[in-house]
Write a protein that holds these residues in place. Sequence first.
Motif, PDB file in Angstrom:
ATOM      1  N   VAL A  27     -17.136  18.059  41.051  1.00  0.00           N
ATOM      2  CA  VAL A  27     -15.894  17.393  40.661  1.00  0.00           C
ATOM      3  C   VAL A  27     -15.888  17.148  39.149  1.00  0.00           C
ATOM      4  N   VAL A  28     -14.744  17.419  38.543  1.00  0.00           N
ATOM      5  CA  VAL A  28     -14.616  17.252  37.090  1.00  0.00           C
ATOM      6  C   VAL A  28     -14.219  15.801  36.810  1.00  0.00           C
ATOM      7  N   VAL A  29     -15.086  15.100  36.089  1.00  0.00           N
ATOM      8  CA  VAL A  29     -14.851  13.673  35.818  1.00  0.00           C
ATOM      9  C   VAL A  29     -14.727  13.413  34.323  1.00  0.00           C
ATOM     10  N   LYS A  30     -14.369  14.459  33.572  1.00  0.00           N
ATOM     11  CA  LYS A  30     -14.269  14.254  32.125  1.00  0.00           C
ATOM     12  C   LYS A  30     -13.111  13.320  31.795  1.00  0.00           C
ATOM     13  N   ASN A  31     -13.112  12.834  30.579  1.00  0.00           N
ATOM     14  CA  ASN A  31     -12.065  11.912  30.110  1.00  0.00           C
ATOM     15  C   ASN A  31     -11.879  10.736  31.063  1.00  0.00           C
ATOM     16  N   ALA A  33     -12.859  10.272  34.028  1.00  0.00           N
ATOM     17  CA  ALA A  33     -12.389  10.729  35.348  1.00  0.00           C
ATOM     18  C   ALA A  33     -10.863  10.881  35.361  1.00  0.00           C
ATOM     19  N   TYR A  34     -10.417  11.756  34.506  1.00  0.00           N
ATOM     20  CA  TYR A  34      -8.967  12.023  34.384  1.00  0.00           C
ATOM     21  C   TYR A  34      -8.199  10.719  34.166  1.00  0.00           C
ATOM     22  N   ASN A  35      -8.874   9.764  33.497  1.00  0.00           N
ATOM     23  CA  ASN A  35      -8.252   8.471  33.206  1.00  0.00           C
ATOM     24  C   ASN A  35      -8.039   7.624  34.466  1.00  0.00           C
ATOM     25  N   LEU A  75     -23.106  19.330  32.159  1.00  0.00           N
ATOM     26  CA  LEU A  75     -22.372  19.148  30.911  1.00  0.00           C
ATOM     27  C   LEU A  75     -21.663  20.470  30.611  1.00  0.00           C
ATOM     28  N   LEU A  76     -20.349  20.433  30.611  1.00  0.00           N
ATOM     29  CA  LEU A  76     -19.573  21.669  30.463  1.00  0.00           C
ATOM     30  C   LEU A  76     -19.513  22.131  29.005  1.00  0.00           C
ATOM     31  N   ASP A  77     -19.743  21.227  28.080  1.00  0.00           N
ATOM     32  CA  ASP A  77     -19.748  21.589  26.659  1.00  0.00           C
ATOM     33  C   ASP A  77     -21.189  21.769  26.188  1.00  0.00           C
ATOM     34  N   ASN A 121     -11.073  31.961  26.161  1.00  0.00           N
ATOM     35  CA  ASN A 121     -11.532  32.016  24.767  1.00  0.00           C
ATOM     36  C   ASN A 121     -11.874  30.650  24.194  1.00  0.00           C
ATOM     37  N   ARG A 122     -12.562  29.846  25.002  1.00  0.00           N
ATOM     38  CA  ARG A 122     -13.012  28.545  24.503  1.00  0.00           C
ATOM     39  C   ARG A 122     -14.492  28.720  24.170  1.00  0.00           C
ATOM     40  N   PHE A 123     -15.405  28.369  25.061  1.00  0.00           N
ATOM     41  CA  PHE A 123     -16.807  28.719  24.871  1.00  0.00           C
ATOM     42  C   PHE A 123     -17.109  29.899  25.770  1.00  0.00           C
ATOM     43  N   ILE A 145     -24.091  29.622  36.813  1.00  0.00           N
ATOM     44  CA  ILE A 145     -23.202  30.373  35.923  1.00  0.00           C
ATOM     45  C   ILE A 145     -21.778  29.959  36.258  1.00  0.00           C
ATOM     46  N   TRP A 146     -20.922  30.062  35.260  1.00  0.00           N
ATOM     47  CA  TRP A 146     -19.527  29.684  35.522  1.00  0.00           C
ATOM     48  C   TRP A 146     -18.567  30.331  34.545  1.00  0.00           C
ATOM     49  N   THR A 147     -17.295  30.281  34.925  1.00  0.00           N
ATOM     50  CA  THR A 147     -16.205  30.635  34.014  1.00  0.00           C
ATOM     51  C   THR A 147     -15.038  29.736  34.346  1.00  0.00           C
ATOM     52  N   HIS A 148     -14.016  29.793  33.537  1.00  0.00           N
ATOM     53  CA  HIS A 148     -12.823  28.976  33.799  1.00  0.00           C
ATOM     54  C   HIS A 148     -11.603  29.867  33.592  1.00  0.00           C
ATOM     55  N   PHE A 149     -10.686  29.828  34.540  1.00  0.00           N
ATOM     56  CA  PHE A 149      -9.511  30.707  34.467  1.00  0.00           C
ATOM     57  C   PHE A 149      -8.374  30.030  33.691  1.00  0.00           C
ATOM     58  N   GLN A 187     -13.734  28.128  40.086  1.00  0.00           N
ATOM     59  CA  GLN A 187     -12.357  27.856  40.491  1.00  0.00           C
ATOM     60  C   GLN A 187     -11.917  26.410  40.295  1.00  0.00           C
ATOM     61  N   ASN A 188     -10.836  26.248  39.554  1.00  0.00           N
ATOM     62  CA  ASN A 188     -10.194  24.939  39.449  1.00  0.00           C
ATOM     63  C   ASN A 188      -9.284  24.754  40.675  1.00  0.00           C
ATOM     64  N   SER A 189      -8.508  23.688  40.662  1.00  0.00           N
ATOM     65  CA  SER A 189      -7.681  23.378  41.837  1.00  0.00           C
ATOM     66  C   SER A 189      -6.747  24.524  42.177  1.00  0.00           C
ATOM     67  N   ALA A 190      -6.044  25.044  41.195  1.00  0.00           N
ATOM     68  CA  ALA A 190      -5.034  26.080  41.450  1.00  0.00           C
ATOM     69  C   ALA A 190      -5.695  27.331  42.015  1.00  0.00           C
ATOM     70  N   ILE A 204     -16.413  24.761  44.378  1.00  0.00           N
ATOM     71  CA  ILE A 204     -15.200  24.763  43.562  1.00  0.00           C
ATOM     72  C   ILE A 204     -15.416  23.721  42.466  1.00  0.00           C
ATOM     73  N   ARG A 205     -14.753  23.919  41.353  1.00  0.00           N
ATOM     74  CA  ARG A 205     -14.898  22.940  40.248  1.00  0.00           C
ATOM     75  C   ARG A 205     -13.526  22.287  40.074  1.00  0.00           C
ATOM     76  N   ALA A 206     -13.307  21.255  40.860  1.00  0.00           N
ATOM     77  CA  ALA A 206     -11.955  20.709  41.015  1.00  0.00           C
ATOM     78  C   ALA A 206     -11.719  19.474  40.169  1.00  0.00           C
ATOM     79  N   GLY A 207     -10.533  19.427  39.604  1.00  0.00           N
ATOM     80  CA  GLY A 207     -10.041  18.223  38.939  1.00  0.00           C
ATOM     81  C   GLY A 207      -8.833  17.719  39.715  1.00  0.00           C
ATOM     82  N   ALA A 208      -7.652  18.186  39.317  1.00  0.00           N
ATOM     83  CA  ALA A 208      -6.369  17.681  39.837  1.00  0.00           C
ATOM     84  C   ALA A 208      -6.367  17.397  41.339  1.00  0.00           C
ATOM     85  N   ILE A 209      -6.753  18.375  42.128  1.00  0.00           N
ATOM     86  CA  ILE A 209      -6.642  18.219  43.586  1.00  0.00           C
ATOM     87  C   ILE A 209      -7.563  17.098  44.094  1.00  0.00           C
TER      88      ILE A 209
HETATM   89  C1  LIG Z   1     -13.891  23.752  32.683  1.00  0.00           C
HETATM   90  C2  LIG Z   1     -12.954  23.090  33.632  1.00  0.00           C
HETATM   91  N1  LIG Z   1     -13.148  23.239  34.937  1.00  0.00           N
HETATM   92  C3  LIG Z   1     -12.338  22.678  35.847  1.00  0.00           C
HETATM   93  C4  LIG Z   1     -11.268  21.898  35.455  1.00  0.00           C
HETATM   94  C5  LIG Z   1     -10.392  21.277  36.524  1.00  0.00           C
HETATM   95  O1  LIG Z   1      -9.112  21.819  36.509  1.00  0.00           O
HETATM   96  P1  LIG Z   1      -7.988  21.280  37.520  1.00  0.00           P
HETATM   97  O2  LIG Z   1      -7.684  19.890  37.128  1.00  0.00           O
HETATM   98  O3  LIG Z   1      -6.860  22.209  37.281  1.00  0.00           O
HETATM   99  O4  LIG Z   1      -8.571  21.379  38.883  1.00  0.00           O
HETATM  100  C6  LIG Z   1     -11.017  21.714  34.094  1.00  0.00           C
HETATM  101  C7  LIG Z   1      -9.881  20.910  33.663  1.00  0.00           C
HETATM  102  O5  LIG Z   1      -9.536  20.744  32.556  1.00  0.00           O
HETATM  103  C8  LIG Z   1     -11.883  22.345  33.155  1.00  0.00           C
HETATM  104  O6  LIG Z   1     -11.693  22.213  31.843  1.00  0.00           O
END
Ligand SMILES: Cc1ncc(COP(=O)(O)O)c(C=O)c1O
Length: 352
Positions: A27-31, A33-35, A75-77, A121-123, A145-149, A187-190, A204-209
């Motif tokens: 689960v993506v908890v950056k910022n 946890a999405y505030n 750590l994604l960065d 084209n980020r990292f 390993i990972w990527t982001h669409f 994979q993000n939520s979409a 899955i690497r989910a934020g929004a959902i």
């Molecule tokens: C690297 C990475 N993975 C996953 C997510 C989660 O995306 P979403 O909120 O569309 O599920 C984000 C969101 O910014 C992201 O930057």
Amino acid sequence: MSAILTFNQQRLFEQARSLQDQQDVLVVVKNNAYNFGMERAYKAFYKAGIRSYATTNLEEAVWLRKQDNQITIVLLDPSTEFDVLREHDISLTVPNLTFYHQYKEDIKGIKIHLVFKNLLNRFGFDTGEEMKTVFDEQLLTITGIWTHFAFADELTDERYEIEKENWSNVLTVLEPYLHTLTFIHAQNSASYLRDGLFSQHTHIRAGAIAYGALPYYGLPESLASQAIEVSATVKDIVSVPKGQSAGYSAAFIAEEDTLLAICDIGYGNGILRTRSKHEVMINQKTFPIAVLMMSHLMVKVDTSVSIGDRVYLYNDQLRLEYFRQKGVGAISEQMASLNHHTFKINEIPLSE
Ligand SMILES: Cc1ncc(COP(=O)(O)O)c(C=O)c1O
């Protein structure tokens, strides 16, 4: 009464549990946890059975480690705080070959994820072959390993197909090593809602959902129940005769005799200007916003509205994905803009 921001932690938990029951979730908890509030979100996610957390911020990663010894924290960065990463068992993203060559001696023993750049084209490494050279050298403890669409959320953009193919080619190149990995995540939520979990992937690497928001409009609402609500109060109702203006610099000019409800919420609370192009809800009826000010909102109403009524900007009918569709901003953008300290916070806690 002031503007109210409701955090429904119980809903967050239920949402996260239904997701975790389907797939393992990183689960993506950056910022913060999405505030949503890191602590609030973490407790719900942990109770839901989620044991893997991703953030871009090292302080957040360290905070997470203090909550639990066993969870995985990614750590994604990139970071060069190697002692902190090692001490707190935080998995580090190695962003490219240059970083690898510069720091390969320093990052020995730290769990490593390699990221593929793809169309975002980020990292990221440019090719699977580059990533494979890092595996081949066998110096590092690579666990993921990972990527982001970049285009998964754009339903009509065909570049998502290209990104998927690029990533699939990377997996083919890395095939000999895939069985050694505990995390293959893209994979993000979409992407997840469109395609389900891709084969060979572990999470899955989910934020929004995970936060109860659908990544785009038109999906069955039952897939996510929104865990936040934003409301304010009608403080006054003024009559503006045809031809007169209201707001600074005549922000609104009445084309007919108009009733304006003056509400105690504004851009100072973090309401996006793009949001003010769309409706609010009062007594289950929608009304257009006329003017957004720092601490006030002027809403064009009718005689059914009274002083003291509640004005909803986000609720179960006014959903984040609906406003995303209208061009207000990404789900994360709408959530991240809200200034907690300007609201009265209403907590709906986890039930026992
Ligand atoms: C690297 C990475 N993975 C996953 C997510 C989660 O995306 P979403 O909120 O569309 O599920 C984000 C969101 O910014 C992201 O930057």
